[in-house]
Design an enzyme around this catalytic site. Sequence first.
Site, short mmCIF file in Angstrom:
data_model
loop_
_atom_site.label_atom_id
_atom_site.label_comp_id
_atom_site.label_asym_id
_atom_site.label_seq_id
_atom_site.Cartn_x
_atom_site.Cartn_y
_atom_site.Cartn_z
N GLU A 37 0.85 -1.19 0.00
CA GLU A 37 0.00 0.00 0.00
C GLU A 37 0.88 1.25 0.00
O GLU A 37 1.79 1.37 0.82
CB GLU A 37 -0.93 0.00 1.21
CG GLU A 37 -1.72 1.28 1.42
CD GLU A 37 -2.56 1.69 0.22
OE1 GLU A 37 -2.43 2.84 -0.22
OE2 GLU A 37 -3.34 0.85 -0.28
N LYS A 40 -2.22 4.65 3.10
CA LYS A 40 -2.57 4.07 4.40
C LYS A 40 -3.48 2.88 4.19
O LYS A 40 -4.40 2.94 3.35
CB LYS A 40 -3.28 5.09 5.29
CG LYS A 40 -2.41 6.27 5.73
CD LYS A 40 -3.25 7.22 6.58
CE LYS A 40 -2.43 8.38 7.08
NZ LYS A 40 -3.26 9.34 7.85
N GLY A 142 -7.96 0.25 -6.34
CA GLY A 142 -9.01 1.20 -5.99
C GLY A 142 -9.33 2.26 -7.02
O GLY A 142 -9.12 2.09 -8.23
N SER A 143 -9.83 3.40 -6.54
CA SER A 143 -10.33 4.45 -7.43
C SER A 143 -9.93 5.83 -6.93
O SER A 143 -9.48 5.99 -5.80
CB SER A 143 -11.85 4.36 -7.56
OG SER A 143 -12.47 4.55 -6.30
N GLY A 178 -25.36 14.40 -9.68
CA GLY A 178 -26.46 14.02 -8.80
C GLY A 178 -26.49 12.55 -8.50
O GLY A 178 -27.56 11.97 -8.24
N VAL A 180 -24.59 9.26 -6.14
CA VAL A 180 -24.48 8.99 -4.70
C VAL A 180 -23.65 10.04 -3.99
O VAL A 180 -24.09 10.64 -2.99
CB VAL A 180 -23.88 7.59 -4.45
CG1 VAL A 180 -23.61 7.37 -2.97
CG2 VAL A 180 -24.82 6.51 -4.98
N GLY A 182 -22.70 13.05 -4.94
CA GLY A 182 -23.27 14.38 -5.06
C GLY A 182 -24.42 14.63 -4.11
O GLY A 182 -24.45 15.66 -3.42
N ALA A 312 -17.55 -0.19 -1.20
CA ALA A 312 -16.52 -0.79 -0.36
C ALA A 312 -16.87 -2.22 -0.01
O ALA A 312 -15.99 -3.10 0.00
CB ALA A 312 -16.33 0.04 0.91
N HIS A 435 -42.73 -4.43 16.75
CA HIS A 435 -43.50 -3.18 16.75
C HIS A 435 -43.12 -2.34 17.97
O HIS A 435 -42.97 -2.88 19.06
CB HIS A 435 -45.00 -3.50 16.79
CG HIS A 435 -45.87 -2.29 16.88
ND1 HIS A 435 -46.13 -1.49 15.79
CD2 HIS A 435 -46.54 -1.74 17.94
CE1 HIS A 435 -46.93 -0.51 16.17
NE2 HIS A 435 -47.19 -0.64 17.47
#
Length: 458
Positions: A37, A40, A142-143, A178, A180, A182, A312, A435
Site C-alpha cells: 500500500e 494508508k 481502488g479508485s 447528482g 451517490v 453528489g 466498499a 413493533h
Amino acid sequence: MAQAEATHDIVILGGGSGGYACALRAAELGLKVALIEKDKVGGTCLHRGCIPTKAMLHAAEVADSARHGETFGVRTTLAGIDLPGVHSYKDGVVGRLYKGLQGLIQAGGIEYVEGEGRLTGPRTVTVGGRELTGRKVVLATGSYARTLPGLELGERIVTSDGALQLTAVPERVVVLGGGVIGVEFASVFASFGAQVTIVEALPRLVAAEDEAVSKQLTRAFRKRGIKALTGVRFAGATETADGVQVSLEDGTTLEADLLLVAVGRGPVTEGLGYEDQGVQIERGHVITDERCRTSVEDVYAVGDIVPGLQLAHRGFAQGIFVAEDIAGLDPRPVTESGIPRVTYCDPEIASVGLTEAQAREQYGDVVTYEYSLAGNGKSQILQTQGFVKLVRTTDGPVVGVHMVGARMSEQVGEAQLIVNWDALPDDVAAFVHAHPTQNEALGEAHLALAGKPLHAHA
C-alpha cells in the site's frame, strides 16, 4: 537488478477494502501474504470515503435535530457549525478504526509493505528496489475522484477529497453530479446551512436507482431547499475573487462560493504495469470473469478497478472470495445484483436487486407494490416520509427491494436476504416484525404483496 522473492502465496497490490479483506482472510486460512500500500491501509473508504463522509452526515443529522427540536417539544437551537470540530470528531472515528485495522494486519502475520507497487511480471510486484513474487497476485488499487477535462481544481473548485478538508461552511454551493456522492454532500451542506444547487446531466437524481426513488428524493430535497437542475450539462467554471461562476450549456450561469465536482470515481490502473503484463484493460478498468480472474493466469482483480458497483462492501466481499478461492475452498462468486446499495443522504436510500425497469426488461411482466411510511408508526415518530417498494416476478420471488426514508439503511439487511434467497412474499409475510419499528414496513409491504394487506390504504 533486484532479486525476486518467490516466498508468498499471495501478493496483494492495494490495501483498501478489497485488498485488506483478501489479506486478512488469506492469512486466516494459513496462506503467506504480502500486502502493498502506497498510502494508508484502509484505502479511500476509511480515509477519504465511506467513514469520513458518513461521520459528516451524522453531524449533519445532529444539526438538523437541534434546528428542529421544537417539532418534538424540545427547546433546542442551532448556534452554528464548528467545522474544525466536525473534522475533529470525524478524524477521531477514522483514527480509531485505522489503529484497529493496523492491529489486525500485524496480528495476522501479514507482511505489510509501504510503497508504490508496480506489476513487473506475471506474478511479481516491484516496490522500490524489492521484487515480491507470489503464487498468485491480486490487484486491488481502488479508485480516485474524477474531475472533468479543462476543469482546474483549486480552493473553490474541489472534489470530495477537498470537501472533507474545508475549514468553513460556504454560503452557496453548486454540486456537479447528482449521483451517490453528489446527493450525500448536497445533504451535508444543506444541513450545515448552505444554499445548495445540484447540476445533473441525466434526467433524474440517483439515476441508477428505481425511478420512484428518484422522484421521492427530488421532492424531499425540494422541501429541504435543495435545488436540483436535471437534464442540463455543465459548460465550465471560473474562480472569481470571491467565488465561482458556473456556466451550463443551456446558458444558465450560477454564482457560488464553492463548486463540488462529484462526477464519479475512476479506476486507479494507469502506469502500474498491468497492460504491459497482458492484463486486459477496457476504459481504465481491469476485465475479470465471475471468479475475479484477469486475462493473465494467477492474477486476480477486486474492487473499484473491476467494472460494476463501486462499493466498499463489494470489494470487501470480492477480496474474501478470492482468498478462499486461492485456498481451494471453491466459494460461490459474488453476485452483483444481490449486493445492497445505500445512499446516506436525508432521506436515506437503500436498495437491493433489480429496479422495476430492469425487472421488466429481464422478466417481462412484473408485479410491484409501494408501502408508504405514512402507515408506519416509528416513521411517524421520526417524522420521515418515503416508502418501501417491492418488485416481484409474476407469481414468483421478490427480485428487488427499494426503500427511501430516514434510517432505511438499517433495513437493507433483511432486504438482501429476501432477494438473495429468492423469497416469495408469503415467505416474508409469515415472519413477525417487531413493533414499533421501521422494519415493520418491510413486513407490511410483503403482507400486501401476498394478498393480505392490513394497511392497504397507506
